[in-house]
Design a protein around this motif. Structure first.
Motif, mmCIF file in Angstrom:
data_model
loop_
_atom_site.group_PDB
_atom_site.id
_atom_site.type_symbol
_atom_site.label_atom_id
_atom_site.label_comp_id
_atom_site.label_asym_id
_atom_site.label_seq_id
_atom_site.Cartn_x
_atom_site.Cartn_y
_atom_site.Cartn_z
ATOM 1 N N HIS A 7 1.561 14.934 -37.707
ATOM 2 C CA HIS A 7 0.112 15.149 -37.675
ATOM 3 C C HIS A 7 -0.159 16.553 -37.167
ATOM 4 C CE1 HIS A 7 -1.024 10.962 -38.489
ATOM 5 N NE2 HIS A 7 0.009 10.640 -37.759
ATOM 6 N N PRO A 8 -1.063 17.289 -37.793
ATOM 7 C CA PRO A 8 -1.265 18.687 -37.434
ATOM 8 C C PRO A 8 -2.028 18.913 -36.148
ATOM 9 C CG PRO A 8 -2.816 18.054 -39.139
ATOM 10 C CD PRO A 8 -1.883 16.877 -38.936
ATOM 11 N N GLY A 9 -2.698 17.901 -35.605
ATOM 12 C CA GLY A 9 -3.486 18.065 -34.395
ATOM 13 C C GLY A 9 -4.954 18.366 -34.691
ATOM 14 N N HIS A 10 -5.234 19.043 -35.778
ATOM 15 C CA HIS A 10 -6.622 19.297 -36.180
ATOM 16 C C HIS A 10 -6.602 19.715 -37.647
ATOM 17 C CE1 HIS A 10 -4.890 23.116 -34.821
ATOM 18 N NE2 HIS A 10 -5.627 23.678 -35.757
ATOM 19 N N PHE A 11 -7.772 19.617 -38.287
ATOM 20 C CA PHE A 11 -7.878 19.967 -39.698
ATOM 21 C C PHE A 11 -8.835 21.144 -39.851
ATOM 22 C CE2 PHE A 11 -7.212 15.260 -39.750
ATOM 23 C CZ PHE A 11 -5.920 15.281 -40.247
ATOM 24 N N LYS A 12 -8.378 22.181 -40.530
ATOM 25 C CA LYS A 12 -9.223 23.341 -40.801
ATOM 26 C C LYS A 12 -9.557 23.473 -42.276
ATOM 27 C CE LYS A 12 -7.522 26.154 -36.937
ATOM 28 N NZ LYS A 12 -6.884 27.432 -36.545
ATOM 29 N N ASN A 13 -9.004 22.560 -43.096
ATOM 30 C CA ASN A 13 -9.149 22.726 -44.538
ATOM 31 C C ASN A 13 -10.442 22.148 -45.098
ATOM 32 O OD1 ASN A 13 -8.611 19.863 -44.679
ATOM 33 N ND2 ASN A 13 -6.453 20.361 -44.431
ATOM 34 N N GLY A 14 -11.156 21.329 -44.342
ATOM 35 C CA GLY A 14 -12.408 20.745 -44.814
ATOM 36 C C GLY A 14 -12.247 19.620 -45.807
ATOM 37 N N ILE A 15 -11.024 19.182 -46.069
ATOM 38 C CA ILE A 15 -10.787 18.112 -47.043
ATOM 39 C C ILE A 15 -11.245 16.776 -46.458
ATOM 40 C CG2 ILE A 15 -9.015 16.846 -48.321
ATOM 41 C CD1 ILE A 15 -7.380 19.410 -48.393
ATOM 42 N N LYS A 16 -11.980 16.030 -47.272
ATOM 43 C CA LYS A 16 -12.416 14.688 -46.887
ATOM 44 C C LYS A 16 -11.799 13.681 -47.848
ATOM 45 C CE LYS A 16 -16.895 16.274 -45.115
ATOM 46 N NZ LYS A 16 -16.559 16.055 -43.689
ATOM 47 N N THR A 17 -11.540 12.500 -47.348
ATOM 48 C CA THR A 17 -10.995 11.429 -48.183
ATOM 49 C C THR A 17 -11.731 10.127 -47.904
ATOM 50 O OG1 THR A 17 -9.247 11.117 -46.527
ATOM 51 C CG2 THR A 17 -8.689 12.375 -48.497
ATOM 52 N N LYS A 51 7.159 25.516 -44.610
ATOM 53 C CA LYS A 51 7.614 25.037 -43.306
ATOM 54 C C LYS A 51 7.983 23.558 -43.313
ATOM 55 C CE LYS A 51 4.862 28.389 -40.692
ATOM 56 N NZ LYS A 51 3.813 28.559 -39.646
ATOM 57 N N ALA A 52 7.582 22.828 -44.351
ATOM 58 C CA ALA A 52 7.835 21.392 -44.395
ATOM 59 C C ALA A 52 7.681 20.915 -45.832
ATOM 60 C CB ALA A 52 6.866 20.642 -43.477
ATOM 61 N N ILE A 53 8.041 19.654 -46.061
ATOM 62 C CA ILE A 53 7.812 19.075 -47.390
ATOM 63 C C ILE A 53 6.334 18.792 -47.572
ATOM 64 C CG2 ILE A 53 8.425 17.221 -48.982
ATOM 65 C CD1 ILE A 53 10.912 16.691 -47.300
ATOM 66 N N LEU A 54 5.729 18.208 -46.552
ATOM 67 C CA LEU A 54 4.346 17.746 -46.643
ATOM 68 C C LEU A 54 3.576 18.097 -45.375
ATOM 69 C CD1 LEU A 54 5.271 14.162 -47.888
ATOM 70 C CD2 LEU A 54 4.217 15.918 -49.330
ATOM 71 N N ARG A 55 2.262 18.068 -45.502
ATOM 72 C CA ARG A 55 1.385 18.221 -44.342
ATOM 73 C C ARG A 55 0.208 17.276 -44.501
ATOM 74 N NH1 ARG A 55 0.039 21.893 -40.264
ATOM 75 N NH2 ARG A 55 -2.188 22.007 -39.756
ATOM 76 N N GLU A 56 -0.127 16.589 -43.437
ATOM 77 C CA GLU A 56 -1.312 15.728 -43.477
ATOM 78 C C GLU A 56 -2.561 16.601 -43.537
ATOM 79 O OE1 GLU A 56 -4.017 12.816 -40.762
ATOM 80 O OE2 GLU A 56 -1.962 13.207 -40.097
ATOM 81 N N VAL A 57 -3.458 16.312 -44.483
ATOM 82 C CA VAL A 57 -4.656 17.128 -44.651
ATOM 83 C C VAL A 57 -5.938 16.350 -44.386
ATOM 84 C CG1 VAL A 57 -3.547 18.694 -46.283
ATOM 85 C CG2 VAL A 57 -4.735 16.664 -47.141
#
Length: 326
Positions: A105-115, A313-319
Motif C-alpha cells: 500500500h502506498p500510504g496515500h494516493f496522489k493520482n486522483g483515481i477513483k473506483t 520499482k515494482a510489478i504493481l502499485r495500488e492506485v
C-alpha cells in the motif's frame, strides 16, 4: 450483522503495536483486551438516551476514517507482520538479485483515481451525488470476452442496513448503462483505454498457506504463492506474493497480507478472506493488473493495482480502493 465484529476489525490495527509485545502464547489475553475495549465503547452511560440517527452516522463515519488510515497507512503493520516467522512456505525458487517489494500500500494516493463497483452501499464514503457526474470507464464481462468501455452511472437512494427507521433511505444503489457484468468502475486513470482485455485470472483464491499458482501471460511466467502459519487447523499471518521477471528485473512483490492475529477466511468475526477478483492488462503494457478484495465479517474492500503506476520499482502499485461496511 453485529457491530462488535465491525469495531474489532478496525480498532485491531490501532492495538497491534501493543498487542505484538505480549508473549506469543497470550492470544486469549489479546482477545480479552479487545473485547473489553469494545464493551466500554458500546455500553451506554447511565440514564443516557439512545443515540440519534445523525449521531450514529457521525460515529460510523469516524470509524470509517480510522479504517481508511489503517488500510492506506499500513507500512508499519506490514513490517510487524513480516517479522513473524511462517511455518508454511511453498517451494518457490527466488533468483539471486530479485527485487523485494514488501509494502503493497502506498500510504496515500496522489493520482486522483477513483473506483467503484455496481451494487448497494450503506455508507457515503465512496459514493454520493457527485459520483454520477464523473467520467467513468468500466471493466465488463460479456458471454465471450472481457473489455473496457465508457459508461455512465445511475444512482438511486435505497434503504440501508444501518437505517434505524424502515422508511429511511440513506444508502445508495449504483448501476451503470451497460448490461454486461461489471467487474470494476474506474475514473481518471489515464492509462486505461477502451478495448478488449485479455484475462489472466478471475475469482481466484489461494485458500491455504503454502499454496502456489503459476500462469503465463503474454509469454511471461508469473508465480502467485502464499505463506503463513497454522494454529489449531486455522491459518494466521496470511500473505500473498507475486513473483515474476518483468521490466528487466525479477520482482517478488507482496500483494496482500493480514495481521498475524486475524484468521484467514473461516467466516468468523475475526477472519478475512483475500480473493483475486480479476487479473489482466487494463493499462496497455501487457503486464497483468490486479483487482484484489479483502472481505471480513462486516466489511469488504476491493483494491486496484496497476503496473504502469509502479514504474520500474515494482510489478504493481495500488492506485485506488473502494468498499462498504454493514
Amino acid at each position: 450483522m453485529q457491530r462488535t465484529g465491525f469495531l474489532y476489525s478496525f480498532f485491531r490495527g490501532g492495538l497491534n503495536k501493543y498487542l505484538y509485545k505480549l508473549p506469543s502464547g497470550s492470544l486469549p489475553v489479546k482477545y480479552l483486551l479487545i473485547y473489553g475495549l469494545v464493551v466500554m465503547m458500546l455500553a451506554p452511560a447511565p440514564g443516557r438516551q439512545a443515540v440519534t440517527h445523525n449521531r450514529k452516522n457521525q460515529n460510523i463515519n469516524a470509524i470509517l476514517s480510522v479504517a481508511k488510515k489503517r488500510i492506506t497507512n499500513i507500512n508499519s503493520l506490514k513490517c510487524d507482520t513480516l517479522a513473524i516467522p511462517d511455518d508454511t512456505i511453498p517451494e518457490v525458487i527466488i533468483p539471486a538479485g530479485t527485487i523485494q517489494v514488501l509494502t503493497n500500500h502506498p500510504g496515500h494516493f496522489k493520482n486522483g483515481i477513483k473506483t467503484l463497483g455496481c451494487g448497494s452501499y450503506n455508507q457515503q464514503t465512496f459514493v454520493g451525488p457527485k459520483s454520477a457526474k464523473l467520467q467513468w470507464k468500466g471493466l465488463f464481462e460479456s458471454k465471450t470476452r472481457f473489455y473496457i468501455s465508457d459508461t455512465k452511472l445511475r444512482l438511486k437512494r435505497e434503504h440501508s442496513e444501518l437505517d434505524e427507521d424502515k422508511n429511511q433511505k440513506t444508502g445508495w444503489l449504483v448501476n451503470c448503462d451497460n448490461k454486461d457484468t461489471n467487474i470494476i468502475l474506474i475514473n481518471a486513470a489515464k492509462y486505461v483505454v477502451n478495448g478488449p482485455v485479455k484475462k489472466a485470472l478471475v475469482s481466484t483464491t489461494l485458500y491455504y498457506a503454502g499454496q502456489k499458482l503459476e500462469f503465463k501471460y503474454y509469454g511471461v511466467k508469473y508465480t502467485l504463492y502464499t505463506t503463513g502459519f497454522k494454529r489449531n487447523g486455522r491459518i494466521f499471518n496470511y500473505k500473498l506474493f507475486l513473483l515474476a521477471k518483468v521490466k528487466g528485473h525479477y520482482f517478488n512483490q507482496l500483494l496482500a497480507s493480514l495481521p498475524p492475529d486475524v484468521r484467514f477466511g473461516d467466516g468468523g468475526d475475526m477472519s478475512t478472506e483475500v480473493e483475486i477478483e480479476f487479473a489482466g492488462d487494463v493499462d496497455g503494457d501487457k503486464i497483468p493488473d490486479f483487482i484484489i478484495s479483502e472481505s471480513g465479517y462486516s466489511a469488504g474492500f476491493s483494491y486496484l493495482y496497476l503496473s504502469r503506476a509502479a514504474g520500474k520499482k515494482a510489478i504493481l502499485r495500488e492506485v485506488s480502493f473502494y468498499g462498504d461496511t454493514d
